[in-house]
Design an enzyme around this catalytic site. Structure first.
Site, PDB file in Angstrom:
ATOM      1  N   HIS A   1      -3.200  -0.356  -1.564  1.00  0.00           N
ATOM      2  CA  HIS A   1      -2.458  -0.468  -0.313  1.00  0.00           C
ATOM      3  C   HIS A   1      -2.929   0.625   0.619  1.00  0.00           C
ATOM      4  CE1 HIS A   1       0.903  -0.815   2.477  1.00  0.00           C
ATOM      5  NE2 HIS A   1       1.075  -2.001   1.957  1.00  0.00           N
TER       6      HIS A   1
ATOM      7  N   ASP B   1       2.625  -7.853  -3.804  1.00  0.00           N
ATOM      8  CA  ASP B   1       2.125  -9.191  -4.086  1.00  0.00           C
ATOM      9  C   ASP B   1       1.795  -9.422  -5.551  1.00  0.00           C
ATOM     10  OD1 ASP B   1       2.262 -10.211  -1.515  1.00  0.00           O
ATOM     11  OD2 ASP B   1       0.423  -9.192  -0.942  1.00  0.00           O
TER      12      ASP B   1
HETATM   13  N1  CMC Z   1      -9.490  -3.701  -6.335  1.00  0.00           N
HETATM   14  C1  CMC Z   1     -10.564  -2.928  -6.557  1.00  0.00           C
HETATM   15  N2  CMC Z   1     -10.932  -1.907  -5.775  1.00  0.00           N
HETATM   16  C2  CMC Z   1     -10.157  -1.637  -4.714  1.00  0.00           C
HETATM   17  C3  CMC Z   1      -9.005  -2.402  -4.422  1.00  0.00           C
HETATM   18  C4  CMC Z   1      -8.682  -3.454  -5.283  1.00  0.00           C
HETATM   19  N3  CMC Z   1      -7.605  -4.217  -5.058  1.00  0.00           N
HETATM   20  N4  CMC Z   1      -8.427  -1.915  -3.305  1.00  0.00           N
HETATM   21  C5  CMC Z   1      -9.174  -0.888  -2.907  1.00  0.00           C
HETATM   22  N5  CMC Z   1     -10.223  -0.717  -3.763  1.00  0.00           N
HETATM   23  C6  CMC Z   1     -11.256   0.327  -3.700  1.00  0.00           C
HETATM   24  C7  CMC Z   1     -12.239   0.062  -2.576  1.00  0.00           C
HETATM   25  O1  CMC Z   1     -13.327  -0.738  -3.008  1.00  0.00           O
HETATM   26  C8  CMC Z   1     -12.654   1.474  -2.219  1.00  0.00           C
HETATM   27  O2  CMC Z   1     -13.534   1.905  -3.222  1.00  0.00           O
HETATM   28  P1  CMC Z   1     -14.743   2.946  -2.862  1.00  0.00           P
HETATM   29  O3  CMC Z   1     -14.049   4.247  -2.537  1.00  0.00           O
HETATM   30  O4  CMC Z   1     -15.582   2.978  -4.100  1.00  0.00           O
HETATM   31  O5  CMC Z   1     -15.468   2.362  -1.685  1.00  0.00           O
HETATM   32  C9  CMC Z   1     -11.357   2.268  -2.385  1.00  0.00           C
HETATM   33  O6  CMC Z   1     -10.587   1.547  -3.364  1.00  0.00           O
HETATM   34  C10 CMC Z   1     -10.534   2.403  -1.097  1.00  0.00           C
HETATM   35  O7  CMC Z   1     -10.237   1.096  -0.641  1.00  0.00           O
HETATM   36  P2  CMC Z   1     -10.193   0.645   0.871  1.00  0.00           P
HETATM   37  O8  CMC Z   1     -10.677  -0.774   0.952  1.00  0.00           O
HETATM   38  O9  CMC Z   1     -10.882   1.667   1.736  1.00  0.00           O
HETATM   39  O10 CMC Z   1      -8.640   0.722   1.171  1.00  0.00           O
HETATM   40  P3  CMC Z   1      -7.910   0.072   2.413  1.00  0.00           P
HETATM   41  O11 CMC Z   1      -6.747   0.934   2.696  1.00  0.00           O
HETATM   42  O12 CMC Z   1      -8.872  -0.172   3.531  1.00  0.00           O
HETATM   43  O13 CMC Z   1      -7.444  -1.353   1.878  1.00  0.00           O
HETATM   44  C11 CMC Z   1      -6.184  -3.077   0.886  1.00  0.00           C
HETATM   45  C12 CMC Z   1      -6.164  -1.647   1.454  1.00  0.00           C
HETATM   46  C13 CMC Z   1      -4.754  -3.510   0.594  1.00  0.00           C
HETATM   47  C14 CMC Z   1      -6.787  -4.032   1.943  1.00  0.00           C
HETATM   48  C15 CMC Z   1      -7.041  -3.078  -0.399  1.00  0.00           C
HETATM   49  O14 CMC Z   1      -6.476  -2.206  -1.361  1.00  0.00           O
HETATM   50  C16 CMC Z   1      -7.204  -4.479  -0.981  1.00  0.00           C
HETATM   51  O15 CMC Z   1      -8.070  -5.216  -0.532  1.00  0.00           O
HETATM   52  N6  CMC Z   1      -6.339  -4.869  -1.969  1.00  0.00           N
HETATM   53  C17 CMC Z   1      -6.384  -6.208  -2.525  1.00  0.00           C
HETATM   54  C18 CMC Z   1      -5.686  -7.170  -1.585  1.00  0.00           C
HETATM   55  C19 CMC Z   1      -4.177  -7.024  -1.639  1.00  0.00           C
HETATM   56  O16 CMC Z   1      -3.574  -6.964  -2.703  1.00  0.00           O
HETATM   57  N7  CMC Z   1      -3.557  -7.018  -0.444  1.00  0.00           N
HETATM   58  C20 CMC Z   1      -2.088  -6.949  -0.309  1.00  0.00           C
HETATM   59  C21 CMC Z   1      -1.633  -5.662   0.319  1.00  0.00           C
HETATM   60  S1  CMC Z   1       0.148  -5.433   0.164  1.00  0.00           S
HETATM   61  C22 CMC Z   1       0.844  -6.667   1.102  1.00  0.00           C
HETATM   62  C23 CMC Z   1       0.423  -6.650   2.530  1.00  0.00           C
HETATM   63  O17 CMC Z   1       0.471  -5.611   3.181  1.00  0.00           O
HETATM   64  O18 CMC Z   1       0.074  -7.712   3.019  1.00  0.00           O
END
Ligand code: CMC
Length: 434
Positions: free
Chosen positions: A312, A369
Site C-alpha cells: 500500500h 483487498d
Molecule cells: N507484490 C510484490 N512486490 C510489490 C508489491 C506487491 N504487491 N507491491 C509493491 N511491491 C514492491 C515493488 O515492486 C517495489 O519493489 P522495488 O523496491 O524492488 O522496486 C517496492 O515494493 C515498492 O513498491 P511501489 O510500487 O513503489 O509502491 P507504491 O506505493 O507505488 O504502490 C501499490 C502501492 C498498492 C500500487 C502496490 O503495492 C501494488 O501494486 N500492490 C498490489 C495491488 C493491490 O493490492 N492494490 C490494492 C491497494 S489497497 C486498496 C486500494 O487502495 O485500492
C-alpha cells in the site's frame, strides 16, 4: 520513513538568487506540511513529484491514516469501533456531515434514502441495452453518469439544496444499480426495492432473491456486507478520491465527478485488486497449489507478477481494514456453512510473505483487498462484482470529499504543472522532405 519535523518555523528555501519562506500547514494529527504555493511566482521553479509521493493536494477533516502504525479513523473515530458498533448509513452520515447523527437525524436520513431507492423504468431500459458481457465497473460508471440525465435539478454544484439531493439520490440508487448490474449479467430480472426493508437487506434481497420469492436472508450475510461497506467508506486522498476532487474542481456536477472516480477505481492497482486477488489465488490452486513457486515469481518480478492484495502506498504496516476482514472471514464462512480452499491458500500466502525478507524489507503487508474477495465469494458474488461493491462502499467518502472540496474557499481548479522534456523549437518539414 523519517520522523516529522519538530518545529513550527516556516521552511526556508534558497534557489539561485531567490530566498523563499515556505509557510507551514499544521496537521491536528500526523505529519504537517509546507506550502510551496508561492514557489513558482517567487523563483520561476515548480516542484516535481510523480505519483504525488510527497505532495498533499489539500487539507481535509475527514479521514486520518497513520500508515506506519496501521491506524485509520473517520472524523476521529477508529475504524475498529465503527465496524463493530455502527452501520453503513450512519457512517455515511458521519463522513458527509462531519458528526455522528442523533437518532432523529439518522431516522430522517435513512427514511429519505429509503424513499428514493427506486430506479425509473427508463433508467432501467438504458442499462438494459448494454451487452450482458459488459464489465460491471463499465456499467456502474455509465449508470452514475446517466443519473445526471435523469435528475438535472440536482446537478448545480454550487447550490447546497441540489448537492444535498444529489447526495441522497446517489446513496439511494447505488444499491439498486449494483444489484441490477449483478442480475443483468446473470440474465435475471431486476427486483424492486421494498420500502422499510432496510438499506443493506434490501440490497441483498434485490441481488440474490428470485422474483416473487420471500427470502429470509441470514443476518450473517447482511452484517458482513454492512461491515465491508463501512471498511471501504473512505480512505483519504487515494487515486479515485483524488480523481473525484480533480474533476469536481472544474465545478463538474457530483454525478460526473463520482463516475470519474468509478473509472479510476476500476484499475487493478486500486479497486480492481480485490478481483485480481481471487484470480491469483485460483491460479495458485489450479497450478497444483505451489505457493512457494508463485512467491518466487513475484519476488523475481517475472512478467511483472505482483502479490495482489499486498502493499500500500500509505500503510507500511498491517492495513487495519485487512485485520478486521481477516477476522470476519472465518466468522462469515462458518455462519454461512461455506468452506473455501482459496481462504486456506490466502492464509498460506500471507504466512510466507510475513516471514520473507522481500516483503518484510519493503514493508508489504496484506491490504483491505486481500481477504475481502473471499468473503464476497462466500456471500455469492462473482469476482467481477467485487470492485462495484468497493465503489458502493466508497461512495460516501467520495461524496464527503467532493463536498469538502467545494466548500473550501481555497479550492482552485486542479491543474498540475509539468517539466517539458520534448524537442526545443524546430521548423516544420514538408512531407516530401521527411
Ligand atoms: N507484490 C510484490 N512486490 C510489490 C508489491 C506487491 N504487491 N507491491 C509493491 N511491491 C514492491 C515493488 O515492486 C517495489 O519493489 P522495488 O523496491 O524492488 O522496486 C517496492 O515494493 C515498492 O513498491 P511501489 O510500487 O513503489 O509502491 P507504491 O506505493 O507505488 O504502490 C501499490 C502501492 C498498492 C500500487 C502496490 O503495492 C501494488 O501494486 N500492490 C498490489 C495491488 C493491490 O493490492 N492494490 C490494492 C491497494 S489497497 C486498496 C486500494 O487502495 O485500492
Amino acid at each position: 520513513m523519517s520522523a516529522p519535523l519538530e518545529t513550527n518555523q516556516p521552511a526556508h528555501l534558497s534557489l539561485g538568487n531567490a530566498d523563499v519562506d515556505l509557510p507551514r500547514v499544521e496537521a491536528t494529527a500526523g505529519g504537517s506540511g509546507v506550502s510551496i504555493a508561492n514557489l513558482l511566482a517567487k523563483t520561476g521553479t515548480v516542484t516535481v513529484d510523480p505519483g504525488f509521493m510527497n505532495t498533499a493536494a489539500c487539507t481535509s477533516d475527514i479521514t486520518f491514516i497513520d500508515g506506519a502504525k496501521g491506524i485509520l479513523r473517520y472524523r476521529g473515530y477508529p475504524i475498529e469501533q465503527l465496524a463493530e458498533h455502527s452501520s453503513f448509513l450512519e457512517v455515511a452520515y458521519l463522513l458527509i456531515h462531519g458528526e455522528l447523527p442523533t437518532l432523529p437525524e439518522l431516522e430522517q436520513f435513512v427514511e429519505r434514502i429509503d424513499r428514493h431507492m427506486y430506479l425509473p423504468e427508463d433508467f432501467r431500459e438504458i442499462l438494459s441495452i448494454q451487452p450482458r458481457s459488459s464489465h460491471p465497473m463499465a456499467m456502474l460508471g455509465a449508470a452514475i453518469q446517466t443519473m445526471a440525465c435523469f435528475y438535472p435539478e440536482s446537478m448545480d454544484p454550487l447550490n447546497p439544496a441540489a448537492v444535498e439531493l444529489a447526495t441522497v439520490l446517489l446513496l439511494a440508487k447505488m444499491p439498486t444499480i449494483v444489484s441490477y448490474i449483478h442480475r443483468r449479467a446473470a440474465g435475471h430480472a431486476l427486483l424492486y426495492p421494498m420500502r422499510g426493508e432496510g438499506y443493506i437487506r434490501n440490497f441483498a434481497r434485490m441481488t440474490f432473491a428470485d422474483p416473487g420469492e420471500v427470502v429470509d436472508l441470514p443476518d450473517a450475510l447482511v452484517d458482513a456486507l454492512d461491515t465491508l461497506l463501512i471498511l471501504h467508506a473512505d480512505h483519504e486522498q487515494n487515486c479515485s478520491t483524488s480523481t473525484v476532487r480533480l474533476v469536481g474542481s472544474a465545478q463538474a456536477n457530483l454525478y460526473s465527478s463520482i463516475s470519474a472516480g468509478v473509472a479510476a477505481l476500476s484499475g487493478p492497482l486500486h479497486g480492481g485488486a480485490n478481483e485480481a486477488v481471487l484470480e491469483m489465488l485460483a491460479l495458485i490452486r489450479d497450478s497444483g497449489r505451489d505457493v512457494k513457486t508463485f512467491m518466487t515469481r513475484v519476488k523475481d518480478k517475472q512478467d511483472g507478477a505482483k502479490l495482489m492484495g499486498f502493499g500500500h502506498r500509505v500503510y507500511k504496516n498491517y492495513d487495519p481494514r485487512a485485520a478486521i476482514v481477516k477476522r470476519s472471514a472465518d466468522k462469515v464462512l462458518a455462519a454461512l456453512g461455506v468452506t473455501d480452499e482459496l481462504l486456506d491458500i490466502a492464509r498460506e500466502v500471507e504466512g510466507i510473505a510475513l516471514q520473507d525478507d522481500y516483503f518484510v524489507q519493503r514493508k508489504l503487508y496484506p491490504n483491505v483487498d486481500f481477504y475481502t474477495g473471499i468473503i464476497y465469494r462466500a456471500l455469492g458474488f462473482p469476482s467481477s462484482m467485487f470492485t462495484p461493491l468497493f465503489a458502493f462502499g466508497r461512495l460516501p467518502g467520495w461524496i464527503a470529499q467532493w463536498r469538502e472540496m467545494m466548500a473550501d474557499p481555497t479550492t482552485k481548479i486542479g491543474r498540475p504543472r509539468q517539466i517539458y522534456v520534448g524537442h526545443a523549437l524546430r521548423d516544420f518539414v514538408p512531407i516530401t522532405d521527411r
